[in-house]
Design a protein around this motif. Structure first.
Motif, PDB file in Angstrom:
ATOM      1  N   ASN A  80      -2.799  -2.101  -1.891  1.00  0.00           N
ATOM      2  CA  ASN A  80      -1.659  -3.032  -2.224  1.00  0.00           C
ATOM      3  C   ASN A  80      -2.745  -3.894  -3.183  1.00  0.00           C
ATOM      4  O   ASN A  80      -2.742  -4.709  -3.275  1.00  0.00           O
ATOM      5  CB  ASN A  80      -1.189  -3.797  -1.239  1.00  0.00           C
ATOM      6  N   ILE A  81      -2.857  -2.911  -4.747  1.00  0.00           N
ATOM      7  CA  ILE A  81      -4.414  -3.505  -5.267  1.00  0.00           C
ATOM      8  C   ILE A  81      -2.953  -4.292  -6.568  1.00  0.00           C
ATOM      9  O   ILE A  81      -2.498  -3.248  -6.981  1.00  0.00           O
ATOM     10  CB  ILE A  81      -5.371  -2.959  -5.945  1.00  0.00           C
ATOM     11  N   VAL A  82      -3.887  -5.303  -7.014  1.00  0.00           N
ATOM     12  CA  VAL A  82      -3.107  -5.702  -8.622  1.00  0.00           C
ATOM     13  C   VAL A  82      -4.680  -6.138  -9.488  1.00  0.00           C
ATOM     14  O   VAL A  82      -5.215  -6.906  -9.395  1.00  0.00           O
ATOM     15  CB  VAL A  82      -2.729  -7.650  -8.373  1.00  0.00           C
ATOM     16  N   ASN A 141      -5.351 -12.355  -8.485  1.00  0.00           N
ATOM     17  CA  ASN A 141      -5.340 -11.186 -10.070  1.00  0.00           C
ATOM     18  C   ASN A 141      -3.920 -12.091 -10.215  1.00  0.00           C
ATOM     19  O   ASN A 141      -3.484 -11.859 -11.642  1.00  0.00           O
ATOM     20  CB  ASN A 141      -5.266  -9.876  -9.371  1.00  0.00           C
ATOM     21  N   LEU A 142      -2.938 -12.083  -9.482  1.00  0.00           N
ATOM     22  CA  LEU A 142      -1.542 -12.141 -10.016  1.00  0.00           C
ATOM     23  C   LEU A 142      -1.612 -13.553 -11.467  1.00  0.00           C
ATOM     24  O   LEU A 142      -1.201 -12.999 -12.300  1.00  0.00           O
ATOM     25  CB  LEU A 142      -0.802 -12.585  -9.181  1.00  0.00           C
ATOM     26  N   CYS A 180       0.844  -1.361   0.224  1.00  0.00           N
ATOM     27  CA  CYS A 180      -0.165  -0.002   0.076  1.00  0.00           C
ATOM     28  C   CYS A 180       0.664   1.197  -0.103  1.00  0.00           C
ATOM     29  O   CYS A 180       1.992   1.373   0.421  1.00  0.00           O
ATOM     30  CB  CYS A 180      -0.898   0.281   1.413  1.00  0.00           C
ATOM     31  N   GLN A 213      -5.673 -10.385  -4.042  1.00  0.00           N
ATOM     32  CA  GLN A 213      -4.408  -9.362  -5.451  1.00  0.00           C
ATOM     33  C   GLN A 213      -3.965 -10.257  -5.490  1.00  0.00           C
ATOM     34  O   GLN A 213      -3.566 -10.745  -7.219  1.00  0.00           O
ATOM     35  CB  GLN A 213      -3.490  -8.500  -4.451  1.00  0.00           C
ATOM     36  N   THR A 240       0.896  -0.234 -12.487  1.00  0.00           N
ATOM     37  CA  THR A 240       0.403  -1.289 -11.659  1.00  0.00           C
ATOM     38  C   THR A 240       1.034  -2.129 -12.803  1.00  0.00           C
ATOM     39  O   THR A 240       1.834  -3.650 -12.108  1.00  0.00           O
ATOM     40  CB  THR A 240      -0.635  -1.712 -10.763  1.00  0.00           C
ATOM     41  N   SER A 261     -11.271  -4.165  -6.604  1.00  0.00           N
ATOM     42  CA  SER A 261     -11.858  -5.239  -5.465  1.00  0.00           C
ATOM     43  C   SER A 261     -12.932  -4.883  -4.957  1.00  0.00           C
ATOM     44  O   SER A 261     -12.942  -5.311  -3.650  1.00  0.00           O
ATOM     45  CB  SER A 261     -10.543  -5.078  -3.908  1.00  0.00           C
ATOM     46  N   ASN A 270      -8.766  -9.059   0.818  1.00  0.00           N
ATOM     47  CA  ASN A 270      -7.888  -8.385   0.210  1.00  0.00           C
ATOM     48  C   ASN A 270      -6.873  -8.699  -0.977  1.00  0.00           C
ATOM     49  O   ASN A 270      -6.353  -8.573  -2.327  1.00  0.00           O
ATOM     50  CB  ASN A 270      -7.446  -6.292   0.229  1.00  0.00           C
ATOM     51  N   VAL A 319       3.094  -9.519  -1.585  1.00  0.00           N
ATOM     52  CA  VAL A 319       1.543  -8.983  -1.807  1.00  0.00           C
ATOM     53  C   VAL A 319       1.186  -8.434   0.075  1.00  0.00           C
ATOM     54  O   VAL A 319       0.679  -9.054   0.553  1.00  0.00           O
ATOM     55  CB  VAL A 319       0.136  -9.397  -1.638  1.00  0.00           C
TER      56      VAL A 319
END
Length: 207
Positions: free
Chosen positions: A65-67, A163-164, A39, A160, A79, A129, A156, A97
């Motif tokens: 800290n979003i991906v 998502n990675l 973050c 992420q 990102t 998210s 959350n 993460v």
């Protein structure tokens, strides 16, 4: 600004001099072992909490800290391009993460959209998210604000990580065992760090 200038002068006279050889070696190349996605919160200090030196961590920092999930696009995607560079060019062997307690971005995930009208770009960013809130609702066993807060922050992190794995080159290296992905939850008030255990599906205190 004067405080920042004085800080730099102290760094130049003390820290830089004590690491002069390291900075000389890093002057033309870098070889970080870890991509650290954290973050933007000013209280989270990746190098401080991991006791790492310059050149060890490749950092991505943004709200909560979003991906974003992988997608081909002609848009400017900071990102996504940083993940691509870390994995494809720098060949990091680890991705972390790291979320944290008292996260304003995660707190905003539980607010009505109209309460974010004054920060429209943040509101749009948090849409990545949007599934977090639904997951938290299903997992809640109590009614306390504290439970919702820490559950939102931890869920959350897991979203992420998921998502990675939509990034083809991340998935390929992860499946081949050449890239590790970790989820960390850091407690600002105590300095405690919890690592997500895939086998037990819980965050465990690192000790």
């Amino acid at each position: 600004m004067d405080r920042l200038f004085k800080g730099y002068m102290k760094f130049r006279a003390e820290d830089f001099e004590s690491h002069r050889e390291l900075f000389r070696e890093l002057g033309r190349t870098q070889n970080p072992h870890t991509l650290f996605i954290g973050c933007s919160d000013s209280r989270l200090m990746p190098n401080l909490i991991t006791n790492t030196s310059p050149g060890e961590l490749f950092l991505i920092r943004n709200i909560a800290n979003i991906v974003p999930p992988y997608r081909k696009t002609e848009e400017y995607v900071a990102t996504t391009s940083a993940v691509e560079y870390a994995v494809q060019v720098l060949n990091v062997d680890t991705i972390v993460v790291c979320g944290h307690s008292n996260c304003g971005g995660c707190s905003a995930l539980n607010l009505p959209p109209e309460e974010l009208d004054h920060i429209p770009h943040v509101r749009k960013w948090l849409e990545v998210s949007r599934e977090v809130r639904g997951r938290v609702d299903r997992l809640m066993v109590g009614e306390t604000a504290a439970e919702r807060e820490w559950l939102t922050e931890q869920v959350n992190i897991l979203v992420q990580m998921k998502n990675l794995l939509t990034y083809p080159y991340v998935r390929e290296k992860y499946d081949a065992g050449t890239l590790n992905i970790y989820g960390w939850y850091y407690i600002l008030e105590t300095g405690e760090l919890f690592n997500f255990n895939d086998e037990n599906a819980v965050f465990e205190l690192v000790s």
